[in-house]
Design a protein around this motif. Structure first.
Motif, PDB file in Angstrom:
ATOM      1  N   GLY A  80       0.807  -1.210   0.000  1.00  0.00           N
ATOM      2  CA  GLY A  80       0.000   0.000   0.000  1.00  0.00           C
ATOM      3  C   GLY A  80       0.840   1.260   0.000  1.00  0.00           C
ATOM      4  N   ALA A  81       1.892   1.289   0.825  1.00  0.00           N
ATOM      5  CA  ALA A  81       2.724   2.485   0.937  1.00  0.00           C
ATOM      6  C   ALA A  81       3.409   2.821  -0.378  1.00  0.00           C
ATOM      7  CB  ALA A  81       3.759   2.285   2.034  1.00  0.00           C
ATOM      8  N   ALA A  82       3.753   1.800  -1.181  1.00  0.00           N
ATOM      9  CA  ALA A  82       4.425   2.029  -2.459  1.00  0.00           C
ATOM     10  C   ALA A  82       3.537   2.796  -3.440  1.00  0.00           C
ATOM     11  CB  ALA A  82       4.848   0.695  -3.066  1.00  0.00           C
ATOM     12  N   GLN A  83       2.226   2.796  -3.194  1.00  0.00           N
ATOM     13  CA  GLN A  83       1.294   3.472  -4.096  1.00  0.00           C
ATOM     14  C   GLN A  83       0.661   4.709  -3.455  1.00  0.00           C
ATOM     15  OE1 GLN A  83      -1.011   0.510  -6.543  1.00  0.00           O
ATOM     16  NE2 GLN A  83      -0.075  -0.953  -5.116  1.00  0.00           N
ATOM     17  N   ALA A  84       1.265   5.160  -2.358  1.00  0.00           N
ATOM     18  CA  ALA A  84       0.759   6.337  -1.642  1.00  0.00           C
ATOM     19  C   ALA A  84       1.599   7.558  -1.979  1.00  0.00           C
ATOM     20  CB  ALA A  84       0.780   6.079  -0.145  1.00  0.00           C
ATOM     21  N   ASP A  85       0.986   8.742  -1.888  1.00  0.00           N
ATOM     22  CA  ASP A  85       1.658   9.979  -2.265  1.00  0.00           C
ATOM     23  C   ASP A  85       1.844  10.963  -1.114  1.00  0.00           C
ATOM     24  OD1 ASP A  85       1.816   9.284  -5.020  1.00  0.00           O
ATOM     25  OD2 ASP A  85      -0.295   9.817  -5.267  1.00  0.00           O
ATOM     26  N   GLY A  86       1.308  10.678   0.057  1.00  0.00           N
ATOM     27  CA  GLY A  86       1.311  11.653   1.139  1.00  0.00           C
ATOM     28  C   GLY A  86       2.683  11.900   1.749  1.00  0.00           C
ATOM     29  N   GLU A  87       2.821  13.050   2.398  1.00  0.00           N
ATOM     30  CA  GLU A  87       4.050  13.360   3.140  1.00  0.00           C
ATOM     31  C   GLU A  87       4.197  12.427   4.337  1.00  0.00           C
ATOM     32  OE1 GLU A  87       4.499  17.514   4.174  1.00  0.00           O
ATOM     33  OE2 GLU A  87       3.218  18.095   2.484  1.00  0.00           O
ATOM     34  N   TRP A  88       3.060  12.034   4.904  1.00  0.00           N
ATOM     35  CA  TRP A  88       3.029  11.087   6.026  1.00  0.00           C
ATOM     36  C   TRP A  88       2.170   9.897   5.628  1.00  0.00           C
ATOM     37  CZ3 TRP A  88       4.791  11.387  11.276  1.00  0.00           C
ATOM     38  CH2 TRP A  88       5.553  12.527  11.572  1.00  0.00           C
ATOM     39  N   LEU A  89       2.563   8.726   6.089  1.00  0.00           N
ATOM     40  CA  LEU A  89       1.764   7.522   5.932  1.00  0.00           C
ATOM     41  C   LEU A  89       1.070   7.228   7.256  1.00  0.00           C
ATOM     42  CD1 LEU A  89       4.461   5.261   4.224  1.00  0.00           C
ATOM     43  CD2 LEU A  89       2.719   6.663   3.075  1.00  0.00           C
ATOM     44  N   LEU A  90      -0.204   6.889   7.197  1.00  0.00           N
ATOM     45  CA  LEU A  90      -0.921   6.425   8.388  1.00  0.00           C
ATOM     46  C   LEU A  90      -1.300   4.978   8.133  1.00  0.00           C
ATOM     47  CD1 LEU A  90      -1.978   7.347  11.173  1.00  0.00           C
ATOM     48  CD2 LEU A  90      -4.215   7.681  10.086  1.00  0.00           C
TER      49      LEU A  90
END
Length: 321
Positions: A80-90
């Protein structure tokens, strides 16, 4: 515009009992341009993958990610994180519920952070460290009410922790990338969060607890106390010991005590407030509830914690219940 937060919900089986409930609690934020929501079905053997896709079709801003296999907790979150764009991951386990204003409160806390803080753990009702608050017998509805109170009455303070519990955790994406995410060697789960906490500290970053954000934790919805789960826990604890011979396996009582010590220091510095007193009241009972069972250890623990039991900070206390 880059979102501030990428919310990654990891689900596995029992969509209607877990993932759907979690996602429904996040609906108030799915149209917020500062928020990105992704949901990963981690190769569920039942119809949860289809139900996840159907739910996302009704909520187009949410990105639906369907894994063909069970990647484990670490692998699923990395996916999931590999496809996220945010400055922070939750990173969000699906057995969680977000009370009113939870994500708003998290955005505010992040905006106030010192630059060396790279990971934030919210408080909750069920955790194995200092993130756990204490109110025996409280129903889920009562905990959600407590969460709403905490969000509306912030303390603007951050509390110490040796490690974070990953039922829900906020991590700076640049640091996540620097550390290579979670270690998939931990397989289906257990201790990958402890490993990441230790690696983050070794890299020179701080991790802290924010008591201004509460997330309800329903408990382990994926793992049961089975022989296979116990074997996995034993195996992964051994792996952690190999990777981190210096690791300290602290009882929950010591995480709670570290926060109570931080409270005492704030009081002595003249920074006590009613909001902090309310939080202290949600911890102080754990000094008794978590006390060791043996007579000698229990006696020593009571002596060690006597000053916290007797401490009565100034200021009119307000109840969070």
């Amino acid at each position: 515009m880059q979102p501030l937060l990428s919310l990654i919900v990891l689900g596995f089986r029992n969509f209607d009992l877990t993932t759907r409930v979690c996602l429904e609690s996040l609906v108030p934020w799915i149209d917020d341009p500062a928020i990105e929501v992704l949901v990963v079905d981690n190769g569920s053997p039942d119809d949860s993958g289809k139900k996840t896709a159907d739910w996302c079709a009704l909520h187009p801003p949410v990105k639906c990610l369907l894994s063909e296999s069970n990647r484990g907790f670490a692998g699923g979150m990395n996916y999931g994180a590999a496809q996220a764009d945010g400055e922070w991951l939750l990173l969000i386990n699906s057995d969680t519920i977000f009370p009113d204003k939870a994500i708003d409160a998290l955005q505010r806390v992040i905006s106030e952070l010192p630059p060396d803080v790279a990971m934030l753990g919210p408080v909750t009702n069920v955790a194995g460290n200092g993130q756990r608050l204490w109110k025996p017998g409280a129903t889920h509805a009562e905990w959600l009410q407590i969460g709403r109170w905490l969000h509306g009455n912030p303390s603007h303070q951050l509390m110490p922790t040796y490690r974070c519990d990953f039922f829900c955790i906020a991590i700076r994406r640049d640091v996540w990338n620097e550390l290579g995410g979670l270690d998939p060697a931990f397989g289906l789960g257990y201790y990958e969060d402890f490993d990441f906490s230790l690696r983050l500290a070794q890299a020179g970053y701080r991790q802290l607890i924010t008591e201004d954000v509460f997330v309800l934790h329903l408990g382990s919805a994926t793992f049961k106390t089975s022989n296979s789960a116990k074997a996995l826990m034993k195996r992964n604890k051994g792996l952690l010991r190999i990777k981190h011979p210096e690791a300290r396996f602290l009882h929950t009582r010591l995480g709670n005590l570290a926060v109570l010590q931080a409270y005492l220091e704030l009081k002595e510095a003249g920074q006590w407030t009613p909001a902090l007193e309310a939080r202290r009241q949600l911890r102080i009972g754990a000094l008794e509830g978590d006390a060791p069972r043996s007579f000698f250890k229990r006696w020593f623990w009571k002596r060690k914690t006597a000053r916290f039991r007797n401490e009565k900070p100034s200021g009119a206390a307000q109840s969070a219940s």
